[in-house]
Scaffold this motif. Structure first.
Motif, PDB file in Angstrom:
ATOM      1  N   UNK A 188      68.581   1.278  27.151  1.00  0.00           N
ATOM      2  CA  UNK A 188      68.972   0.336  26.092  1.00  0.00           C
ATOM      3  C   UNK A 188      67.905  -0.743  25.903  1.00  0.00           C
ATOM      4  N   UNK A 189      67.447  -1.328  27.014  1.00  0.00           N
ATOM      5  CA  UNK A 189      66.467  -2.418  26.888  1.00  0.00           C
ATOM      6  C   UNK A 189      65.141  -1.899  26.353  1.00  0.00           C
ATOM      7  N   UNK A 190      64.739  -0.705  26.737  1.00  0.00           N
ATOM      8  CA  UNK A 190      63.487  -0.139  26.210  1.00  0.00           C
ATOM      9  C   UNK A 190      63.583   0.049  24.695  1.00  0.00           C
ATOM     10  N   UNK A 191      64.733   0.531  24.226  1.00  0.00           N
ATOM     11  CA  UNK A 191      64.911   0.715  22.779  1.00  0.00           C
ATOM     12  C   UNK A 191      64.889  -0.627  22.045  1.00  0.00           C
ATOM     13  N   UNK A 192      65.611  -1.619  22.574  1.00  0.00           N
ATOM     14  CA  UNK A 192      65.650  -2.933  21.925  1.00  0.00           C
ATOM     15  C   UNK A 192      64.266  -3.571  21.908  1.00  0.00           C
ATOM     16  N   UNK A 193      63.548  -3.473  23.021  1.00  0.00           N
ATOM     17  CA  UNK A 193      62.220  -4.066  23.097  1.00  0.00           C
ATOM     18  C   UNK A 193      61.258  -3.379  22.129  1.00  0.00           C
ATOM     19  N   UNK A 194      61.389  -2.066  22.006  1.00  0.00           N
ATOM     20  CA  UNK A 194      60.515  -1.322  21.075  1.00  0.00           C
ATOM     21  C   UNK A 194      60.787  -1.753  19.639  1.00  0.00           C
ATOM     22  N   UNK A 195      62.070  -1.922  19.294  1.00  0.00           N
ATOM     23  CA  UNK A 195      62.415  -2.329  17.924  1.00  0.00           C
ATOM     24  C   UNK A 195      61.917  -3.737  17.632  1.00  0.00           C
ATOM     25  N   UNK A 196      62.114  -4.660  18.578  1.00  0.00           N
ATOM     26  CA  UNK A 196      61.722  -6.057  18.365  1.00  0.00           C
ATOM     27  C   UNK A 196      60.221  -6.186  18.190  1.00  0.00           C
ATOM     28  N   UNK A 197      59.443  -5.474  18.990  1.00  0.00           N
ATOM     29  CA  UNK A 197      57.986  -5.619  18.961  1.00  0.00           C
ATOM     30  C   UNK A 197      57.330  -4.778  17.872  1.00  0.00           C
ATOM     31  N   UNK A 198      58.029  -3.892  17.228  1.00  0.00           N
ATOM     32  CA  UNK A 198      57.438  -3.060  16.189  1.00  0.00           C
ATOM     33  C   UNK A 198      57.986  -3.358  14.798  1.00  0.00           C
ATOM     34  N   UNK A 202      54.466  -8.400  12.780  1.00  0.00           N
ATOM     35  CA  UNK A 202      53.550  -7.964  11.734  1.00  0.00           C
ATOM     36  C   UNK A 202      52.137  -7.725  12.249  1.00  0.00           C
ATOM     37  N   UNK A 203      51.827  -8.286  13.386  1.00  0.00           N
ATOM     38  CA  UNK A 203      50.482  -8.136  13.951  1.00  0.00           C
ATOM     39  C   UNK A 203      50.413  -6.820  14.714  1.00  0.00           C
ATOM     40  N   UNK A 204      49.536  -5.917  14.273  1.00  0.00           N
ATOM     41  CA  UNK A 204      49.434  -4.621  14.940  1.00  0.00           C
ATOM     42  C   UNK A 204      48.955  -4.737  16.380  1.00  0.00           C
ATOM     43  N   UNK A 205      48.178  -5.799  16.653  1.00  0.00           N
ATOM     44  CA  UNK A 205      47.642  -5.947  18.005  1.00  0.00           C
ATOM     45  C   UNK A 205      48.754  -6.247  19.001  1.00  0.00           C
ATOM     46  N   UNK A 206      49.757  -7.027  18.548  1.00  0.00           N
ATOM     47  CA  UNK A 206      50.832  -7.435  19.449  1.00  0.00           C
ATOM     48  C   UNK A 206      51.979  -6.420  19.518  1.00  0.00           C
ATOM     49  N   UNK A 207      51.912  -5.371  18.744  1.00  0.00           N
ATOM     50  CA  UNK A 207      52.955  -4.354  18.799  1.00  0.00           C
ATOM     51  C   UNK A 207      52.835  -3.508  20.070  1.00  0.00           C
ATOM     52  N   UNK A 208      53.991  -3.161  20.602  1.00  0.00           N
ATOM     53  CA  UNK A 208      54.036  -2.335  21.808  1.00  0.00           C
ATOM     54  C   UNK A 208      54.403  -0.902  21.450  1.00  0.00           C
ATOM     55  N   UNK A 209      53.576   0.015  21.907  1.00  0.00           N
ATOM     56  CA  UNK A 209      53.899   1.422  21.703  1.00  0.00           C
ATOM     57  C   UNK A 209      54.839   1.892  22.818  1.00  0.00           C
ATOM     58  N   UNK A 210      55.147   3.159  22.824  1.00  0.00           N
ATOM     59  CA  UNK A 210      56.095   3.704  23.802  1.00  0.00           C
ATOM     60  C   UNK A 210      55.612   3.468  25.237  1.00  0.00           C
ATOM     61  N   UNK A 211      54.326   3.728  25.467  1.00  0.00           N
ATOM     62  CA  UNK A 211      53.813   3.532  26.820  1.00  0.00           C
ATOM     63  C   UNK A 211      53.806   2.055  27.207  1.00  0.00           C
ATOM     64  N   UNK A 212      53.547   1.197  26.276  1.00  0.00           N
ATOM     65  CA  UNK A 212      53.553  -0.229  26.563  1.00  0.00           C
ATOM     66  C   UNK A 212      54.939  -0.742  26.914  1.00  0.00           C
TER      67      UNK A 212
END
Length: 477
Positions: A188-198, A202-212
């Motif tokens: 659950x937390x991985x999904x929420x964190x992925x949604x919040x950061x992507x 708006x900054x592509x540099x600060x976005x977290x991918x799956x591995x991040x």
């Protein structure tokens, strides 16, 4: 009664038979009757005397077999050098006390087995079977019982379960529900964190991918630092702070319970009730007298008792059944005190640790007494003296003394065996016994789990590295 003429008048003399008189079995005149004087009782006599208050030193036959701690037979030397048998144990001392109170001596009749112990009572060749027997309906049809002086608990015993593999200690600190909750929170937390950061960044540099996202969630849970190049939004910070608190609490609880699991390992569950027993074992053993118990269980309407009766196997002796319980998937059933005595004597090491345990639930609690023939005229005297001995607490004291003595003798025998091994150069077991009361350091056996986990991680890393080389090709700097 004898009718005779007395001065041309009828006279009746009344006699009574004393089976254990001063001169052995004898007939004494106790009273007479004439039409003129009526009934006249002789001086010093009673019309209906108690015939079994005093046996006047007569020797009676009894039956018994060695059955610790109730009946113990030992051979000792008399002052003249001859060998003689002495009898001890709680029932042996009870019989000796009764014999002293009623003024008789006893001789133990030779018997071939437990069946003959009671058959001689039924044939009235034995005055009594001086060893406890549980009151069962089948038994009461064949012979009577004295005062029920003992509440016998027929229990079962099994081999004490050994510790499981130590690598499982990594899993033991948390329950199934906690592990499932932690796993669910990871997803659950991985999904929420992925949604919040992507989605909200708006900054592509600060976005977290799956591995991040995986690195942040799993890394913080395992105590690793968080990568600083990640998003710096307020939502991200609140989420990560919440997760760090959760990871700290879970990690602290896990490490504390892991330490306890390694130093004080938990034994696997063991059968403690009848329902658990019939499911866990393939057979239940009892000595020859277990036939009556098996028939009793088979006649029961209880499913557990019927199953137990079908599983029962008769063995030559209790010691054979206990030894089989150590190596086979089976249990042995007998009286609680007898099981405690046998375990203390034969299945306890020098440290006092038993190889067998007795189940918590009794199979058949019941009352017990001595078998005597039906309508035995001396039964009231036996009952009265037995009751006095029980009320005085003597029988319980004798039983406790026998069990304490057996435990001391068992430990002494084990120490002597270990001393003999030490003299022969076998010192390993003795050293382990001496260390039993000291603090134990974690050894390679305790650390099986972490080491195996490390080995699996190294193998997985090597497999991933080889896959990268095969898929991506060789890249040299």
């Amino acid at each position: 009664m004898n009718l005779e003429d007395y001065f041309d008048r009828p006279r009746v003399k009344i006699y009574t038979h004393f089976p254990y008189g001063r001169d052995g079995s004898q007939v004494d005149e106790v009273a007479s009757w004439t039409s003129g004087r009526g009934l006249s009782v002789r001086s010093g006599h009673q019309l209906f005397p108690e015939k079994f208050e005093n046996f006047h030193g007569a020797k009676v036959g009894v039956t018994a077999l060695p059955f610790r701690p109730y009946w113990i037979e030992e051979e000792t030397k008399a002052p003249d050098g001859a060998l003689q048998k002495t009898y001890s144990g709680s029932d042996g001392l009870l019989l000796t006390t009764i014999a002293g109170a009623l003024n008789f001596s006893f001789a133990v009749l030779p018997v071939a087995g437990w069946g003959e112990v009671t058959s001689l009572v039924m044939e009235r060749k034995s005055m009594m079977a001086a060893i406890y027997h549980i009151l069962l309906p089948q038994r009461q049809e064949r012979y009577d019982f004295t005062f029920t002086y003992e509440q016998i608990k027929t229990d079962f015993c099994m081999a004490t379960p050994s510790l499981g593999s130590n690598w499982q200690s990594l899993y033991y600190p948390l329950s199934h529900g906690v592990w499932a909750s932690v796993l669910a929170m990871l997803v659950v937390f991985s999904f929420v964190l992925y949604v919040v950061t992507n989605v909200f960044c708006r900054d592509d540099i600060q976005r977290l991918r799956s591995w991040g996202v995986t690195e942040v969630v799993l890394g913080s849970l395992l105590g690793q630092s968080i990568v600083q190049r990640t998003a710096s939004s307020s939502g991200y910070r609140v989420l990560v702070a919440t997760w760090l608190i959760f990871a700290f609490i879970v990690g602290t609880a896990y490490r504390g319970n892991l330490t306890a699991a390694l130093t004080l390992p938990a034994y696997p569950p063991r059968p403690e009730t009848i329902a658990q027993l019939v499911k866990a074992v393939e057979s239940v053993t009892m000595p020859s007298y277990g036939t009556e118990f098996r028939n009793f269980f088979l006649q029961s309407e209880s499913f557990e008792f019927k199953t137990l009766g079908a599983q029962m196997v008769i063995v030559p002796s209790a010691l054979d059944g206990l030894r089989q319980a150590l190596v086979k998937k089976q249990s042995h059933m007998d009286g609680r005190r007898y099981l405690d005595q046998m375990i203390a004597e034969h299945f306890t090491d020098a440290r006092g640790e038993a190889q067998l345990y007795v189940g918590r639930q009794s199979v058949l609690p019941g009352l017990a007494g001595w078998p005597v023939p039906h309508d035995a005229p001396y039964k009231p005297q036996l009952d009265r003296i037995m009751m006095r001995i029980i009320e005085a607490g003597l029988y319980e004291k004798w039983s406790e003394d026998m069990l304490r003595q057996a435990r001391e003798e068992g430990r002494q025998k084990e120490k002597e065996r270990m001393e003999k091994q030490k003299l022969d150069g076998e010192q390993v077991e003795d050293e382990e016994a001496n260390k039993s009361d000291k603090a134990k350091a974690l050894n390679i056996v305790h650390m099986q789990g972490p080491l195996m986990l490390l080995l699996l991680g190294l193998l997985l890393g090597l497999l991933v590295f080889a896959s990268e080389l095969v898929v991506g090709g060789k890249t040299w700097p």
